[in-house]
Design a protein around this motif. Structure first.
Motif: not given
Length: 144
Positions: A23-43
């Motif tokens: 399905t075509k993505p409808t990005p609202t906030q795109v995270i760089e793959a290199s920053k994904l782990e930090a963005f997730m934090g404890n989640k």
């Protein structure tokens, strides 16, 4: 003879900017793959859009591929629907993928041995690759 050559070239579709798989993505906030782990934090699990470079296509049917997460790490990605087929030529292209990121669960606190008696009788090992700590279940992606 020319007909067969023409038919072969029609089947091999080049990967170009704007090509959509799933399905075509409808990005609202795109995270760089290199920053994904930090963005997730404890989640442990989040729904998000990521941008990254495809390192390799590991399996075309089902859309299995690796995304560069920086510092020698990779994100193992696959489509949520198995009927998606991606070309091996996707390697080296930048993509925006929409889906669910999940950290790998590692039972390093002994919980995987709960119920084992006597202590030390059974030894379980955890074979987790620290360079592959995140998986990404893709709903759709677009080639940049």
């Amino acid at each position: 003879m020319c007909y067969l050559c023409f038919a072969g070239t029609c089947l091999a579709q080049p990967v170009s900017k704007g090509t959509v798989y799933g399905t075509k993505p409808t990005p609202t906030q795109v995270i760089e793959a290199s920053k994904l782990e930090a963005f997730m934090g404890n989640k442990v699990r989040i729904t998000t859009d990521i941008k990254g470079k495809v390192l390799k296509v590991t399996k075309q049917k089902g859309g299995w591929f690796d995304i560069d997460a920086g510092n020698g790490k990779t994100i193992t990605a696959h489509f949520s629907k198995y009927d998606i087929t991606i070309p091996s030529e996707l390697k080296g292209h930048y993509i925006i993928a929409e889906g669910i990121a999940q950290k790998q669960f590692i039972a390093d606190d002994g919980q995987h041995m709960a119920g084992d008696t006597p202590v030390g009788k059974k030894q379980h090992t955890v074979n987790a690759d620290p360079k592959r700590s995140i998986t990404f279940e893709v709903n759709g992606l677009v080639v940049e």
